[in-house]
Design an enzyme around this catalytic site. Sequence first.
Site, PDB file in Angstrom:
ATOM      1  N   GLU A 164       0.813  -1.226   0.000  1.00  0.00           N
ATOM      2  CA  GLU A 164       0.000   0.000   0.000  1.00  0.00           C
ATOM      3  C   GLU A 164       0.841   1.268   0.000  1.00  0.00           C
ATOM      4  OE1 GLU A 164      -3.123  -0.248   2.904  1.00  0.00           O
ATOM      5  OE2 GLU A 164      -4.100  -1.869   1.802  1.00  0.00           O
ATOM      6  N   GLU A 364      -5.278  -8.502  -0.726  1.00  0.00           N
ATOM      7  CA  GLU A 364      -6.125  -8.296   0.465  1.00  0.00           C
ATOM      8  C   GLU A 364      -7.550  -7.996   0.024  1.00  0.00           C
ATOM      9  OE1 GLU A 364      -4.827  -5.581   3.597  1.00  0.00           O
ATOM     10  OE2 GLU A 364      -2.747  -6.100   3.174  1.00  0.00           O
TER      11      GLU A 364
HETATM   12  C1  BG6 Z   1      -4.710  -2.806   4.707  1.00  0.00           C
HETATM   13  C2  BG6 Z   1      -3.372  -3.160   5.307  1.00  0.00           C
HETATM   14  O1  BG6 Z   1      -4.789  -1.437   4.590  1.00  0.00           O
HETATM   15  O2  BG6 Z   1      -5.855  -3.076   5.414  1.00  0.00           O
HETATM   16  C3  BG6 Z   1      -3.432  -4.114   6.476  1.00  0.00           C
HETATM   17  O3  BG6 Z   1      -2.474  -3.608   4.340  1.00  0.00           O
HETATM   18  C4  BG6 Z   1      -4.640  -3.821   7.321  1.00  0.00           C
HETATM   19  O4  BG6 Z   1      -2.215  -4.012   7.163  1.00  0.00           O
HETATM   20  C5  BG6 Z   1      -5.888  -3.999   6.470  1.00  0.00           C
HETATM   21  O5  BG6 Z   1      -4.727  -4.563   8.492  1.00  0.00           O
HETATM   22  C6  BG6 Z   1      -7.185  -3.772   7.224  1.00  0.00           C
HETATM   23  O6  BG6 Z   1      -7.167  -2.513   7.812  1.00  0.00           O
HETATM   24  P1  BG6 Z   1      -7.397  -2.329   9.372  1.00  0.00           P
HETATM   25  O7  BG6 Z   1      -7.123  -0.886   9.604  1.00  0.00           O
HETATM   26  O8  BG6 Z   1      -8.784  -2.726   9.641  1.00  0.00           O
HETATM   27  O9  BG6 Z   1      -6.405  -3.207  10.050  1.00  0.00           O
END
Ligand code: BG6
Length: 464
Positions: A164, A364
């Site tokens: 990211e 993700e």
């Molecule tokens: C992404 C990241 O932005 O989202 C992760 O790469 C992160 O590290 C995931 O955990 C979910 O976001 P959050 O803020 O709910 O943990």
Amino acid sequence: MSKIRNDFLWGASTSAYQVEGSISEDGKVSSIMDDVANRDNYSKDITDFRDASGHYKNWKEDVKLFAEMGMKSYRFSISWPRIMKNLKGDVNEQGIKFYSDLIDELIKYKIEPVVTIYHFDAPNFIFEDGKFTDKRFIQLFENYCKVLFEAYGSKVKYWLTINELNMFAMASSAIGILKSNQIINRWQIVHALNVAQARAINLCHEMLPNAKIGPAPNLGCIYTNSSKPIDYTAKLNMDLVRNWVYLDIACKGHYSKTFLEFVKKNNEVFLIDPKDMEDIKRAKPDFIAFNYYSSMTVEMTNEETNIKLAQDQQSGHTIPNFAAAVKNTNLEKTQFGWEIDPQGFKNTLREVYERYNLPIMITENGIGARDVLTKDGKIHDTYRIEYYQKHISKMLEAINEGVDIIGYMPWSAIDLVSTHEGISKRYGFIYVNRNEFDLKDMKRYKKDSFYWYKDLIATNGEKI
Ligand code: BG6
């Protein structure tokens, strides 16, 4: 008939600092994430990353569960501060061994390792002597990449550069790298990261001709809040800084003129060394990986309003006459207020593929929720299954319509600590028995989604 590949990389994701714990063990030096609890913007009601999910100690059992779920790939990050000890470039052999053993174990189960080189947890030593400069950051990052390629290049085929990279501009307060007051501004650090990424790609191609490497931004398609033409301009503005600048530089090797004008107009420092542009032009990613959580809806702001640049966890950056994120009333939200938009996932896949024409890997996608462990050791996370059913169906539609997708690694393989919302915001297929401040027994439980995903993988996406 689905056009999905037979070797499709069904899997799941984690990142080192969110899952491992053991932050001072076996020679690991401190990272900018280790003292997160001291930051003004970090809630006192949630855990930090000290213990996380205890994966550093429990990795073998965890990998066994990943294998039981049928994962064909596992996307994880290597902790830079476990590998590099200091500014001199000394290497921590215990850190090298940890990931070497992990990779071997994955390969034993025929799980393809997909390695993120840098996922938010920069070592503190990069700021240590008060001389943080982006040039030096690039050099340190390149040295670190070289160590990884030497250590794991013979076993790892898929590499992701920087998780990211775009969120360093969009959500800098959550990520922390901009905490140093030596950094002049976010776009300058984004440029440094772009150069660092290009160096990693070039080095990977030189050292490992059979490996594949790509960027891994967080992307989401952008809607306008109305059919007002001026709102479409807001969409174009937001698209530029939210999505395309980072991929244009990674895949096309240049900053768009509209972006350069935008930076100038906002009086932001943006110094480009022509030599860096040579590195950037030479770097050709083999695929695009991206993280997708939601779309975004925007409208135009006016001269007087300074509105947040983004929604959800992305905050703090204000620009007049540009664009503002607004609520999309057509979309449902998660318990944590994130909009759910499976059609937006397909839209994003289409846009990225049509713009860059490179294979896509999803690194993700997922839903954070307050899962409940029942007395008989079950987690009935039907909402997660539904979330995945909808998103995966849209991904399969995109594949059938011609988008080349090589893998899907949702967030997350196992429960881990969220970037800024603690362990109670759970994402995993596997439950970890701890809460914010009570580590309990850290026992692993398979959620209902574990069994559902297992069936889906076993049928290559047929049994959804
Ligand atoms: C992404 C990241 O932005 O989202 C992760 O790469 C992160 O590290 C995931 O955990 C979910 O976001 P959050 O803020 O709910 O943990």
